[in-house]
Enzyme design. Structure first.
Site, PDB file in Angstrom:
ATOM      1  CB  ALA A   1      -0.683  -1.857  11.450  1.00 36.80           C
TER       2      ALA A   1
ATOM      3  CG  ASP B   1      -2.146   1.034   7.089  1.00 39.51           C
ATOM      4  OD1 ASP B   1      -1.813  -0.154   7.734  1.00 39.51           O
ATOM      5  OD2 ASP B   1      -3.163   1.093   6.834  1.00 39.51           O
ATOM      6  CG  HIS B   2       3.770  -3.482   8.699  1.00 38.57           C
ATOM      7  ND1 HIS B   2       4.007  -4.157   7.581  1.00 38.57           N
ATOM      8  CD2 HIS B   2       4.770  -3.753   9.808  1.00 38.57           C
ATOM      9  CE1 HIS B   2       5.104  -4.830   7.804  1.00 38.57           C
ATOM     10  NE2 HIS B   2       5.502  -4.594   8.943  1.00 38.57           N
ATOM     11  NE  ARG B   3      -4.631  -1.138   8.417  1.00 39.03           N
ATOM     12  CZ  ARG B   3      -5.824  -0.538   8.272  1.00 39.03           C
ATOM     13  NH1 ARG B   3      -6.728  -1.149   8.946  1.00 39.03           N
ATOM     14  NH2 ARG B   3      -5.729   0.696   7.587  1.00 39.03           N
ATOM     15  CB  ILE B   4      -1.590  -1.414   2.775  1.00 42.75           C
ATOM     16  CG1 ILE B   4      -3.026  -1.421   3.412  1.00 42.75           C
ATOM     17  CG2 ILE B   4      -1.661  -1.384   1.161  1.00 42.75           C
ATOM     18  CD1 ILE B   4      -3.897  -2.536   2.832  1.00 42.75           C
TER      19      ILE B   4
END
Length: 450
Positions: A243, A419-422
């Site tokens: 993301a 990575d916006h998930r992390i």
């Protein structure tokens, strides 16, 4: 005539297949032992394979662009050793990635199927219709098919793990019974496998597909293969999986540029070409130490974040074949001049097509530079499975405020993707500002440098 069949050997590191990039011999050629025969590209690197013994080439089994499973006959020789055919050397079996462990369930009778040697697949359709525990309904629809050891490329296996697909239950459509990316995606989308689609078509006549656009006389079609095919697949995977969010800012690099210019004579004395990039690498490493989540890889199959303890920085490099990312390893332990020397070595090897597999893959963070092409900003695509990447743009003279004075500064834009998930937004912004601070205050970088 003594026939010798040479099979694609096990290149190691879990590589199950390779793509023929270039044949260096032709049918009818006489070759000497160890003479280079073929260039093969795997997910890891491009390797050149030499002739195992002297002889005359009688047959090339695959053409450029074909994907060859490990253990398949690649080339046939006439060794002229006698009337009896020389047995082909035993090739190591193709390493099969272990499929995701299936949840415990009551035993279910499944009709096994296996690829035939001619590339078709014989499958016995069982009467399995219920969803197995832990399996998505889409995958369950394809439960009639089962193969204990599916053949698939590492990238395809990775995609299957990402999407929660059991490769053993995906009916292959590729050559020699190989499961392709399209097969995996089809199983998730609920589309019928090729064999099932053929049976359905016999009962219900589907409307004729729309005709493709007519080709123009001046059009040229180029096959997507080799390194470009790897870039094609990896970029799509990164955009589909991570993301992305972007952070862009500018930095006045006048102070660190002055430091670089002062250090240039020392580099020349050591025979090293000193550019701005090694200083950027050191600034990134210093910031990564303060933000360790940025120095990590995502293991989606295990649903884990792997916090790396080494600082292996990927340097995106433009080559005639396409973009490659050779890696400078252990940057926290290297001096500025050592990093400069390593960057020059791996970049030169990549451009010359001589990069070694140990210099590719396994990076923890990547830097990409547009160099003199500059641009205001161009948010890069994350080098999956990393969680961040930094794009570097050209240095331009612009008005800046120093103290209460407006002066001419040397300004460079930096484009970050995370990575916006992390990585949360504030973490990514703080990481970027940390790098900017080191570049604007290089004395701090030198003092804190390991």
């Amino acid at each position: 005539m003594a026939k010798f069949e040479f099979k694609l050997p096990d290149i190691g590191e879990g590589v199950a297949e390779g793509e023929i990039v270039n044949w260096l011999v032709n049918a009818g050629d006489d070759v000497a032992e160890n003479q280079e025969m073929v260039e093969v590209m795997t997910d890891k690197a491009t390797v050149t394979i030499g002739a195992p013994k002297a002889g005359k080439v009688t047959e090339l089994r695959f053409k450029v662009g074909d994907t060859v499973p490990v253990g398949q006959v690649l080339i046939v020789f006439d060794t002229g050793a006698g009337a009896e055919a020389t047995p082909a050397p035993a090739a190591a079996p193709a390493p099969a990635a272990a499929p995701a462990p299936a949840p415990a369930a009551a035993p279910v009778a499944v009709a096994a199927s296996a690829p035939k040697s001619d590339g078709t697949v014989a499958s016995a359709v069982g009467d399995i219709r219920e969803t197995l525990p832990g399996m998505s309904p889409q995958v369950a629809r394809g439960a009639e098919y089962f193969a204990e050891r599916p053949l698939a490329a590492p990238a395809t296996r990775k995609l299957a793990r990402e999407l929660g697909v059991d490769l053993r239950r995906v009916e292959p459509s590729g050559s020699a019974g190989r499961v392709t990316r399209e097969d995996v995606e089809r199983s998730v989308n609920g589309a019928p496998a090729p064999a099932a689609a053929a049976l359905a078509a016999a009962e219900v006549k589907a409307p004729a597909p729309a005709a493709p656009p007519a080709r123009q006389a001046a059009d040229e079609r180029q096959p997507i293969r080799g390194l470009r095919k790897r870039i094609f697949e990896n970029m799509a995977r990164s955009k589909r999986t991570a993301a992305h969010f972007n952070y862009i800012d500018e930095v006045d690099v006048a102070a660190i540029t002055a430091l670089k210019d002062r250090a240039k004579p020392y580099a020349e004395k050591a025979g090293v070409k000193l550019t701005f990039l090694p200083f950027l690498v050191k600034a990134v490493v210093a910031a990564l130490k303060r933000h360790p989540r940025l120095n990590s890889n995502v293991d989606e199959a295990a649903m884990e974040l792997v916090l790396r303890k080494t600082y292996d920085i990927g340097i995106a490099t433009s080559t005639e074949a396409g973009l490659m990312v050779p890696v400078v390893r252990g940057c926290d332990r290297l001096s500025i001049l050592e990093i400069a020397s390593e960057i020059d070595r791996v970049a030169r090897a990549a451009r010359d097509g001589k990069i070694q597999k140990e210099d590719l893959g396994g990076s923890s963070f990547t830097i990409t530079s547009l160099g003199k092409l500059g641009g205001l900003f161009a948010p890069p695509i994350i080098n999956y499975p990393e969680v961040g990447i930094m794009g570097v743009h050209a240095i331009k003279k612009k008005p800046v405020v120093r103290g209460d004075q407006i002066v001419i500064g040397e300004v460079m834009n930096l484009s970050f993707s995370f990575d916006h998930r992390i990585i949360d937004g504030d973490v990514g912004a703080n990481f970027a500002q940390e790098i900017i601070s080191y570049l604007q205050e290089p004395d701090r970088l030198v003092v804190e440098m390991a």
